[in-house]
Every structure is written in C-alpha cells, then in structure tokens.
Write a protein that holds these residues in place. Structure first.
Motif, short mmCIF file in Angstrom:
data_model
loop_
_atom_site.label_atom_id
_atom_site.label_comp_id
_atom_site.label_asym_id
_atom_site.label_seq_id
_atom_site.Cartn_x
_atom_site.Cartn_y
_atom_site.Cartn_z
N GLU B 54 41.88 31.27 33.69
CA GLU B 54 41.38 32.92 33.94
C GLU B 54 42.96 33.31 35.06
OE1 GLU B 54 39.47 34.82 33.32
OE2 GLU B 54 39.37 36.67 35.05
N ASN B 58 44.39 36.38 33.52
CA ASN B 58 44.02 38.14 33.35
C ASN B 58 45.58 38.69 35.14
OD1 ASN B 58 42.82 39.74 35.04
ND2 ASN B 58 40.93 38.58 35.40
N LEU B 60 45.67 40.57 37.06
CA LEU B 60 44.89 40.38 38.71
C LEU B 60 45.37 39.53 39.08
CD1 LEU B 60 42.62 42.13 40.66
CD2 LEU B 60 41.41 40.65 39.68
N TYR B 61 45.85 38.87 39.00
CA TYR B 61 45.39 37.92 39.79
C TYR B 61 47.04 37.80 39.67
CZ TYR B 61 41.54 36.64 39.21
OH TYR B 61 40.04 37.08 39.27
N VAL B 232 41.08 48.70 49.76
CA VAL B 232 41.21 48.72 48.33
C VAL B 232 42.28 48.06 48.61
CG1 VAL B 232 43.15 51.02 48.15
CG2 VAL B 232 41.26 51.11 49.93
N LEU B 234 44.28 44.17 48.03
CA LEU B 234 44.04 43.02 48.08
C LEU B 234 44.86 41.69 48.00
CD1 LEU B 234 41.56 42.44 44.44
CD2 LEU B 234 40.64 42.63 46.86
N LEU B 239 41.23 38.27 47.69
CA LEU B 239 40.41 37.20 46.41
C LEU B 239 39.52 35.80 46.56
CD1 LEU B 239 42.87 38.40 43.52
CD2 LEU B 239 40.32 39.33 43.58
N GLN B 242 36.46 36.38 48.51
CA GLN B 242 35.39 37.49 47.94
C GLN B 242 34.86 36.14 47.32
OE1 GLN B 242 37.26 40.11 45.59
NE2 GLN B 242 37.34 41.39 46.47
N GLN B 243 35.30 35.05 46.55
CA GLN B 243 34.71 34.42 44.76
C GLN B 243 33.68 33.39 45.71
OE1 GLN B 243 34.59 33.79 42.27
NE2 GLN B 243 36.14 35.95 41.70
N PHE B 244 34.48 32.87 47.73
CA PHE B 244 33.50 32.31 48.17
C PHE B 244 32.17 32.08 49.01
CE2 PHE B 244 37.10 29.34 48.63
CZ PHE B 244 36.65 28.39 48.16
N ASN B 249 31.30 31.72 44.45
CA ASN B 249 32.25 30.91 42.90
C ASN B 249 33.01 29.90 44.22
OD1 ASN B 249 32.69 29.74 41.30
ND2 ASN B 249 32.89 31.47 39.60
N PHE B 252 36.34 28.53 41.50
CA PHE B 252 36.93 29.81 41.53
C PHE B 252 37.52 29.91 42.43
CE2 PHE B 252 38.26 33.74 39.67
CZ PHE B 252 39.33 33.22 38.90
#
Lengths: 352, 284
Positions: B54, B58, B60-61, B232, B234, B239, B242-244, B249, B252
């Motif tokens: 991913e 992706n 985005l990363y 706004v 990132l 990131l 956010q996952q934690f 998750n 991830f």
C-alpha cells in the motif's frame, strides 16, 4: 476493689485498647477513600463531570476518582497497550472505539442489574454483549450562531447551499468518519454509499470556513468567529451559550445522529462493583439534571424531569427515539480506506 | 581483572537501557508493520507485506514523504543560516552577557512543545501580531497566510530546533585553535577571508552534525506539524499518528513509521558518506 470512674483511663483499659487496635484496622482502612483510576477527558469536560457526577459518587461510595487525562482515542490505545498490566479501572469511551476495545478483549462485562437506575434508561443504551451501557449521549446535527445566521440550514443537504459559503465548519481528525457516513445517509438514505459522500465533500471542501479537530477546537473557532455553522454536537449549545456565543442546535430533517459515551470497566479491574456504581451515578436524577445544565448531555434516565427552559434546548423523548445511529461496524471496517481517500482527495482542497 | 569487570558492568547498563527502550519496541514495530491489518482489530494478524505494498503503490505516501523531507531540509537550512552567526558570536565573545545570551538561545527547549506551538499560532494567525504589524506598516494590505501551511511549520520548527544547531556548531568552533586564525591574519588574510578559508572549513564537522541532528528531529516531529499545519499539511509522523489514533490500525501505523525510519536512515547514511568523502578530500 478499685472502681474506675466511667471515661477515665486505666492501665488495664489502655492494654485492652492496644490489643483491640489491630482488629479495628479493617474499619480504619475502609474509612480511607477507595481510589478508582478513571481515564477521562480533561479540561472543562472533567470539571463539569466532577461537579455533576464524580463528587456525588465519591461521597456516596467513599471513593476517590484518580483521573488519567487524554482524548478518547488515546485512552483506548492506552488500555490496549496496557492489556497485560492495566493501570486504569475504568475508561471513558466513544462508540466505535468501544467496539474495537470489545474485539481486543480489554473491557470487562458488567452486571447490568448492579448498575443503579439502569432499569430506567432507554433500551438502545444497553450494550447487546453485556458491556457497559451508554452513560450519556448527545445528538449530532447542525449547530449555528443565532446572531449571524438568521435562516439556519434545516437539513444536512442545505449545507451545500451557496448562502452558507464560508460559514460552515466540519470535523477533521477524529470526526471525519462520522461525516462521511452521515452525509452518505443524507444524500442516499444509506450510510454505506460513501462514494456519493466523498463527491459531495469535494464540492463542499473549498467553501468551508474551517475544520475542527477536537470538540474544543470547534468551540474556540465559534468564539473567534472563524465559522458560524458546524455539523456538531447538541450538548455544546449550553457551554457556548454560557461563554456568550448564542449557539442553537437544529435537528436536521434527515434526523440527528446519537453520539453515545460509555464508561467501560477495564479488564482485570478489582473494583468492578465500584465501576458499576459510577455508571449508575450517571443515571441519578439529580446528577442527570446537573449534567444537562453544565454539559448539555441528554439524560439517559427517561424519568428525569428537566426544568422547562433547559428541556427546550434538548432533544425530546420522541426525537431521541427517531434519531439515527451510525453504522459503527461499517465505519470500523472501512475507516482505514476512507482515511486514505480523505487524505488524498479532500485534504488538498482544504484551506486549514 | 576486577576493574575490567566493573568497566563491562558500566557499559552493560547503557546497552541494557538501549535494548529495553529502543531495540525491543523496534522489534515490536517490525512485527506489527509486517502483519496483516484486520478489520475491527488494532494489532494486525499474520505476516503480510500488504502494508508496504500500500505504501509503495499509493502516491499519497510518496508525496507525503517528499513533503516531510522538504520540511526537514528547509528547517535544517534555516537553522544553519540563523545558527552559524549566533554560534560564532557565542563561541568568540568575551562579553559578560554570554551566559544570558546562551540561555536565550536555549530557551525554546525549556518551553512545552504545545505551549510553544500555540504561541506561534497566536503570533502568526491572520489577526496575529505579525500580520497586524505588517499591515500597520503598510507592507501588506491583507493578512498573509502564515499558519496552516508549510511556512508555519517551518517557522515554528526552526525556532525549536535552532538550539541544537547552535550547540553543535559552537562545540566545533570552541575546539578550534585560535592561533590558526591569528596565523592566517598575520599572513595578510582579511577577517572575512579568515572566516571563509579557516573557520568555516574547520567547523564543518560541527555543521554536519548539526544539520543531521536538526534534519532528523525535523522530519520526525509531529506536534508542531499537527498544530501549525492544521488539517492541511500531511507529514509522515502525522500520517502514522492518524493510523494509531483515528483509524486504530497499529499495523499500518507501524509500517508508516518503519518506512519513515528507513527513508531517514538512508538519507542520513548517504549524507554522511558524501560528507566524509568531502572532508577527507579537504583534509588531503
């Protein structure tokens, strides 16, 4: 034979008292307040909760609340991280989060009958799996500044009207998932049709006045006049009115959403009975009125009678029953993919 | 023999400390990063490369990693430009105010990162001190957007990381033999020539250490980017957070953390090799 006067101290009496002292220890120990480590939100939230509920609970049950302050997500992460050796007895959790906690096996089931006043709460507040019920809840809909917005939006769909350009704030981090599900429902009648919600968010994003992170963030943005409308919680009306912002809550035509809060006993706590008493204290009529006054929470105890002026600012019994629940299984299953999509598609359109 | 044993015991303590507080969590992070995310669960399941597939597929990363490195590099450059003259002054001055000036330079470290970030928000917001002053001076007609973008993050992060750069360079400058500067001057070099040809080249190890330290701290910071970047901007730590905290998750989130760690390690090693080569050539 010498007879001592009543109340006078003799050597024999002194020895007897000394010998009896260890026997009295359990009583002395019991007189000490029992500490209950509670994971909770801090700041104004804790202050009002203490005033309305915790202080009465402490007195009634000879307990002492030991707070651990953090937001709901951090508390859940902490409970899971400490699974092998928990430091908390009970933690505040939000729906969605507590489903994850249940799946991770970090919460303790409760004896519903041992929770005072629990027979008087709404049926939907009971957890189907036997965990802590909702302790209190708020409605999520549209909040607006009455002085600035003379014709408020009556439905979620109205938020896309040009009249509200530059006025609206929606939730970002911590709250974006519920927006996607709610907007999907508003536009299609189905929370799972999220493609529509993402398309609609893309239309809305460039015209937003701002974003709020934590709930308190929206409060400060209303106070600063950054935005005059927000998809937000009904309970915030009381607090902002007290702070001088003439905020009002509008139940959207599509129906408000219920946002519940629960206190979950942490697996392994040795004070489950005390946790159950704390849960019950939320339904105590006196505490419920105070919670409504100070924090805007809708009483979970259906028999609680609020003063008419206060009741007018709350959802009625019928409105509560008509309100929707988010599909948390859907949200928990999909939020990872939604987050990635939100970051890629919506975030670049935001102004801050 | 006994002395030897004591020396090993002394060395054993930091090794144990390192193993417990760094290596063990890192191993756990590796385990979680390479586990399959499970719906409704935090910690992930069996071994899987899904998280890294991913991340690498992706865009985005990749874009976020670029933003993170750009912010880290800009902060390193800004702290170097601001920090070098300050370090030089502090290393050379005989002033009685030296201690006070050093305290002022280090003061950002003494303030809570959250308080400091909110302080910058107050200063840099549309109605803040900076915009108000610029408007009153007639330099701008409407507020310049200084927060909720990369500019705000760079300004606030530069402020907090400046002491690290100053200390690294100052240490290097203080170890220079002042006689070398005198010798250069006695051979006719002007002050700026002494600075360019003697002081700066000899202080490069300190500069290199400062740049590396600030870059690493810059790319891994998350409180300042969250508060000054709004929702706004990132960065990779944001990131991961956010996952934690919002997607629950950990699997991830761990993978993102490992990806950032590997990227920063790669950049640091490359930078170090490049610099070592340059310094070796310079010395030759």
């Amino acid at each position: 034979m010498r007879v001592s006067k009543p109340g006078s101290l003799t050597r024999r009496g002194l020895i007897a008292a000394a010998a009896a002292a260890p026997l009295a220890r359990p009583y002395i120990a019991h007189a000490e307040p029992i500490p209950l480590v509670l994971g909770t939100n801090g700041g104004e939230e804790y202050k009002t909760m203490y005033e309305a509920v915790y202080s009465g609970f402490e007195k009634k049950y000879n307990a002492k609340i030991v707070p651990v302050f953090a937001d709901g997500a951090t508390l859940l992460n902490k409970v899971i991280a400490e699974k092998a050796n928990p430091s908390m007895d009970v933690s505040i959790t939000y729906q969605g989060g507590w489903d994850i906690g249940k799946a991770e096996g970090v919460f303790e089931r409760v004896d519903f009958k041992a929770i005072p006043n629990s027979d008087k709460i709404y049926e939907f507040m009971r957890d189907p799996d036997g965990y802590g019920p909702f302790c209190n809840f708020t409605a999520w809909g549209i909040c607006y500044n009455k002085d600035e917005i003379k014709k408020p939006p009556l439905s979620f769909k109205d938020l896309w009207k040009p009249d509200y350009k530059g006025q609206l704030m929606v939730g970002g981090v911590y709250h974006w998932q519920i927006h996607i599900a709610a907007f999907a429902y508003a536009w299609t009648g189905d929370q799972s049709k999220t493609d529509v919600a993402f398309d609609k968010m893309k239309q809305l994003a460039p015209d937003l006045a701002g974003f709020y992170g934590l709930t308190s963030d929206a409060q400060s943005k209303f106070q600063q006049g950054i935005g005059n409308i927000a998809t937000w919680y009904s309970r915030t009306v009381q607090r902002l009115n007290a702070a001088g912002v003439p905020l009002a809550f509008q139940t959207p035509e599509e129906g408000a959403f219920i946002y519940p809060i629960s206190y979950q006993a942490v697996k392994g706590t040795k004070k489950l009975d005390l946790v159950e008493k704390l849960m019950g204290e939320m339904y105590n009529p006196e505490a419920s009125v105070k919670l409504a006054e100070l924090n805007g929470y809708i009483p979970g105890n259906r028999e609680v009678k609020l003063p008419p002026k206060l009741a007018a600012t709350m959802l009625t019994y019928d409105e509560v029953l008509k309100a929707h629940s988010w599909d948390w299984k859907l949200i928990n299953d999909k939020q990872d993919a939604w987050l990635s999509r939100w970051n890629a598609e919506i975030r670049p359109l935001l102004k801050g | 023999m006994r002395r030897n044993w004591l020396a090993w015991a002394w060395l054993g303590l930091p090794i144990l400390y390192f193993c417990l507080l760094f290596a063990v969590p890192l191993i756990d992070l590796l385990r979680m990063g390479f586990s399959k995310p499970l719906p409704q669960r935090i910690t992930g399941g069996d071994f899987s490369l899904d998280n890294f597939v991913e991340i690498f597929t992706n865009p985005l990363y990749r874009d976020t990693l670029w933003v993170t490195i750009r912010i880290g590099a800009t902060v390193a450059l800004a702290t170097l430009l601001l920090g070098y003259p300050l370090a030089l002054f502090l290393a050379r001055t005989q002033s009685r105010a030296k201690g006070f000036l050093l305290f002022l330079t280090l003061s950002p470290i003494f303030i809570s990162v959250v308080v400091r970030a909110y302080g910058w928000i107050v200063l840099l917001s549309n109605k803040g001190l900076v915009n108000s002053a610029l408007m009153q001076l007639g330099l701008i007609t409407r507020p310049v957007r200084l927060i909720f973008n990369e500019t705000g993050i760079v300004i606030a992060t530069t402020h907090v990381l400046l002491p690290f750069m100053v200390l690294a360079i100052m240490g290097s400058l203080q170890s220079l033999d002042i006689a070398l500067e005198d010798a250069a001057a006695s051979l006719g070099a002007r002050r700026w020539q002494v600075l360019r040809d003697v002081v700066i080249p000899l202080s490069l190890p300190g500069v290199a250490a400062g740049v590396m330290l600030v870059f690493i701290l810059g790319v891994s910071s998350f409180v300042t980017p969250i508060l000054l970047g709004g929702q706004v901007v990132l960065t990779m730590p944001v990131l991961a957070l956010q996952q934690f905290t919002t997607a629950f998750n950990w699997a991830f989130g761990s993978a993102i953390t490992l990806f950032l760690l590997a990227a920063v390690l790669g950049i640091t090693i490359a930078y170090d090799r490049l610099l070592q080569g340059r310094l070796a050539r310079g010395a030759a």
